[in-house]
Structure formats: C-alpha cells, structure tokens
Write a protein that holds these residues in place. Structure first.
Motif, mmCIF file in Angstrom:
data_model
loop_
_atom_site.group_PDB
_atom_site.id
_atom_site.type_symbol
_atom_site.label_atom_id
_atom_site.label_comp_id
_atom_site.label_asym_id
_atom_site.label_seq_id
_atom_site.Cartn_x
_atom_site.Cartn_y
_atom_site.Cartn_z
ATOM 1 N N LEU A 199 23.883 -1.148 -17.670
ATOM 2 C CA LEU A 199 23.760 -2.496 -17.119
ATOM 3 C C LEU A 199 22.659 -3.313 -17.792
ATOM 4 C CD1 LEU A 199 24.198 -1.736 -13.304
ATOM 5 C CD2 LEU A 199 25.866 -2.806 -14.830
ATOM 6 N N SER A 200 21.781 -2.662 -18.527
ATOM 7 C CA SER A 200 20.691 -3.383 -19.189
ATOM 8 C C SER A 200 21.219 -4.117 -20.412
ATOM 9 C CB SER A 200 19.579 -2.416 -19.602
ATOM 10 O OG SER A 200 20.010 -1.564 -20.651
ATOM 11 N N ASP A 201 20.526 -5.175 -20.826
ATOM 12 C CA ASP A 201 20.981 -5.960 -21.972
ATOM 13 C C ASP A 201 20.110 -5.758 -23.200
ATOM 14 O OD1 ASP A 201 18.712 -7.264 -21.164
ATOM 15 O OD2 ASP A 201 19.655 -9.202 -20.780
ATOM 16 N N VAL A 202 19.326 -4.659 -23.223
ATOM 17 C CA VAL A 202 18.532 -4.324 -24.395
ATOM 18 C C VAL A 202 19.191 -3.147 -25.111
ATOM 19 C CG1 VAL A 202 16.406 -5.155 -23.348
ATOM 20 C CG2 VAL A 202 17.043 -2.758 -23.081
ATOM 21 N N ASN A 203 18.705 -2.833 -26.318
ATOM 22 C CA ASN A 203 19.313 -1.721 -27.044
ATOM 23 C C ASN A 203 19.008 -0.393 -26.340
ATOM 24 O OD1 ASN A 203 17.052 -0.116 -28.426
ATOM 25 N ND2 ASN A 203 16.568 -2.172 -29.189
ATOM 26 N N PRO A 204 19.795 0.658 -26.585
ATOM 27 C CA PRO A 204 19.659 1.902 -25.811
ATOM 28 C C PRO A 204 18.260 2.518 -25.850
ATOM 29 C CG PRO A 204 21.712 1.924 -27.036
ATOM 30 C CD PRO A 204 20.952 0.717 -27.500
ATOM 31 N N PHE A 226 12.543 3.169 -23.498
ATOM 32 C CA PHE A 226 11.121 2.801 -23.590
ATOM 33 C C PHE A 226 10.655 2.070 -22.345
ATOM 34 C CE2 PHE A 226 8.293 -0.817 -24.485
ATOM 35 C CZ PHE A 226 7.118 -0.126 -24.748
ATOM 36 N N TRP A 227 11.412 1.061 -21.925
ATOM 37 C CA TRP A 227 11.010 0.292 -20.741
ATOM 38 C C TRP A 227 11.018 1.158 -19.490
ATOM 39 C CZ3 TRP A 227 8.298 -3.682 -21.599
ATOM 40 C CH2 TRP A 227 8.561 -4.548 -22.662
ATOM 41 N N TRP A 255 13.720 -7.159 -25.932
ATOM 42 C CA TRP A 255 13.319 -7.808 -24.685
ATOM 43 C C TRP A 255 14.562 -8.243 -23.910
ATOM 44 C CZ3 TRP A 255 8.236 -7.948 -23.409
ATOM 45 C CH2 TRP A 255 7.306 -7.778 -24.449
ATOM 46 N N PRO A 256 14.540 -8.125 -22.588
ATOM 47 C CA PRO A 256 15.656 -8.640 -21.781
ATOM 48 C C PRO A 256 15.833 -10.137 -22.011
ATOM 49 C CG PRO A 256 14.218 -7.241 -20.457
ATOM 50 C CD PRO A 256 13.510 -7.476 -21.752
ATOM 51 N N ALA A 257 17.080 -10.599 -21.928
ATOM 52 C CA ALA A 257 17.379 -12.000 -22.216
ATOM 53 C C ALA A 257 16.950 -12.931 -21.094
ATOM 54 C CB ALA A 257 18.875 -12.163 -22.484
ATOM 55 N N SER A 258 16.789 -12.401 -19.876
ATOM 56 C CA SER A 258 16.428 -13.236 -18.729
ATOM 57 C C SER A 258 15.647 -12.398 -17.720
ATOM 58 C CB SER A 258 17.688 -13.815 -18.075
ATOM 59 O OG SER A 258 18.481 -12.762 -17.533
ATOM 60 N N MET A 259 15.170 -13.064 -16.679
ATOM 61 C CA MET A 259 14.455 -12.338 -15.623
ATOM 62 C C MET A 259 15.367 -11.321 -14.959
ATOM 63 S SD MET A 259 11.336 -13.231 -15.637
ATOM 64 C CE MET A 259 10.847 -12.517 -14.073
ATOM 65 N N ALA A 260 16.652 -11.684 -14.808
ATOM 66 C CA ALA A 260 17.603 -10.752 -14.202
ATOM 67 C C ALA A 260 17.777 -9.503 -15.051
ATOM 68 C CB ALA A 260 18.944 -11.447 -13.996
ATOM 69 N N GLY A 261 17.541 -9.617 -16.357
ATOM 70 C CA GLY A 261 17.680 -8.478 -17.249
ATOM 71 C C GLY A 261 16.636 -7.396 -17.018
ATOM 72 N N TRP A 262 15.549 -7.759 -16.321
ATOM 73 C CA TRP A 262 14.523 -6.759 -16.008
ATOM 74 C C TRP A 262 14.938 -5.853 -14.859
ATOM 75 C CZ3 TRP A 262 10.605 -5.641 -19.090
ATOM 76 C CH2 TRP A 262 10.156 -6.601 -19.988
#
Length: 292
Positions: free
Chosen positions: A30-35, A40-41, A209-216
């Motif tokens: 569901l995350s929008d960053v690379n695997p 890491f996050w 980095w996530p594209a938006s606040m929702a991406g966190w």
C-alpha cells in the motif's frame, strides 16, 4: 501442561503479534515508495518508540547487570535483519504476499541446519520428518512460479533467500538476549538496520519519500503494527510460553497475509499453491514440536 502454568495473556499476545506481522506485506504494497525505502521507513519510524522504551528502562537494565552499549553481536543482528528485510520487501514487489510470507517461515529449518553443521546437534525423527514435509511444501508452493517463470519466480527466489538471513538474525539475537534487555536490544538492532537499508533505499529506482501526507500512513503502519506491535509483542510472548506452543505464531502470520491479500488485492492461491502452503506450515509446526 497444567492449566495454572498457562499464561493466557502471553498466548493472546502471541496471536496478536502473529496477526500484526501478517499485515507487513499488505502495508508494504500500500505504500507509494520503493520496496527498500518502505523497509527503511519501517525501521526509522519505529526506532524513536523503541529508544524511548529503552531509555525508560535503562536504570533497571543497569541494576540487573545488563549491557546497554552497542556491541558487535548487536550490530550483526541489525546487519542480518537489514539484509533480510530488504530482500523480503523486494520479494513482495515481484510475487504474492502469501508466497513471500509462507516462504519466510522456513527460517527455523535453516536454523536447524546451522546447528547441525556448526554444533553437531542431533534431531529426533519427528523433527526430520517435519523438515522433509516442509521442504516438499515449499517445492509445491513455488512450482507454479517455476513453470511459469517471469517475475513470480524471481520473487519466490528472493523470498526463499531472505529466510537464510532471517535465520542468521534469529541466531544472533538468541545469543544477545542473555546480556541485553528486549528494549535495548531492539532499539540498537532497529537503528543499525535502518542505517544498513538507507543507501540501498536511496539507490533503488522509485520514490524514496511518500508523495503525500496520506503516503506516510502505510509506513507508520509498518513501524507501529508490524515492527513494534508484531515483533516486540511476540518477543514478550516467547519469554512466557513454551517453544512448542509459540510455534502457533507460524500458522497465524501467513494465514493473515493470505486472507488480507485476497480481500485487498484479490490475490488468490491456486489449489497447488494452497496445498504447498499447508504442507509447509504443517512441516514447520511438527518439526518444531519434534525439536522441543
């Protein structure tokens, strides 16, 4: 086992922790960053919570004669977990959540293999039969990917590779637990893992980095649900339950992952894969019973 010695709270924590870890693959997807960035996050966002816990119990640790500094064995645990987590998150990018989670449960068999090769430990026939059953299940599970080729086979291969490093991580943590509290060990190990993953997360194609606040939100879920609510809670349960009963967590994690992946992503296990998954889990369960 007498009923009075059964710790119902620890058993409930074990099941809850298994369910929490079962959602790790879902949250990564569901995350929008690379695997690798999602791995890491997961570590970086969990570290402050773990350090707050470790610092709050520092006086108790010193009074008990436990170590609080970073040592080579703790650094090794962070390195092994970083490699394992990076490979496993990458596997989730190529294969199904259920396959990657099922294959990650082969770690106890790699631990047994190491104990046999390095320490000459002998195992019961029940353990060996369970191990053979688990290996047959793994072959059946991967079979459709092997015949079809493509990215699914790569993902299954990465999932299988990740288990070797997870086994190494568990062996190192087992040695470190005698001289560190759970809070301090996990705080150090998580921090080292984040450092190990950072350069690869920055190097890998795809957003860091996530594209938006929702991406966190999925990343916070990985940190709080999978890393803290899963691994930390299971670590607590392991200290209060016999190993044979603790093996139940192996059944909860992939079951949660498979059901959630079906509900959210529509990922279905075919009849052959389903049979392989059942054989794999039964084999690991019986091998652990035969070893304890």
């Amino acid at each position: 086992m007498p009923m009075k010695s059964f710790n119902a709270g620890a058993f409930a924590a074990l099941l809850a922790g298994g369910v929490a870890i079962g959602f790790a693959g879902i949250l990564m997807r569901l995350s929008d960053v690379n695997p690798i960035a999602s791995a890491f996050w997961r570590m970086l966002l969990a570290a402050p919570v773990l350090w707050a816990w470790a610092l709050a119990t520092a006086r108790i640790d010193r009074a008990a004669g436990l170590r609080t500094e970073l040592s080579p064995i703790v650094a090794w645990s962070g390195l092994f977990f970083g490699i394992e987590l990076g490979i496993w998150h990458l596997a989730l990018h190529y294969t199904t959540v259920a396959n990657a989670t099922l294959l990650s449960n082969l770690a106890p068999l790699f631990i047994a293999l190491w104990l046999w090769l390095a320490h000459g430990e002998r195992f019961s026939r029940g353990f060996l039969a369970g191990m053979a059953l688990a290996l047959v299940g793994a072959v059946v599970l991967i079979g459709p990917s092997a015949t079809g080729g493509g990215t699914h086979l790569l993902g299954d291969g990465l999932g299988l590779l990740s288990t070797t490093f997870y086994a190494a991580y568990q062996l190192v943590v087992k040695d470190a637990r005698g001289s560190y509290s759970t809070a301090r060990l996990m705080a150090w190990s998580t921090s080292v893992t984040a450092l190990v993953l950072l350069p690869f997360a920055l190097w890998m194609p795809g957003p860091f980095w996530p594209a938006s606040m929702a991406g966190w939100l999925p990343l916070l879920g990985l940190a709080l649900v999978a890393q803290i609510g899963g691994q930390t809670v299971i670590a607590y349960a392991f200290a209060h339950l016999p190993a044979s009963l603790a093996s139940v967590s192996l059944l909860v994690q992939p079951l949660t992952a498979a059901v959630a992946a079906l509900a959210i992503f529509g990922e279905r296990l075919g009849p052959l894969q389903l049979a392989g998954g059942v054989l794999l889990l039964c084999g690991i369960y019986f091998s652990k019973r035969g070893h304890t």
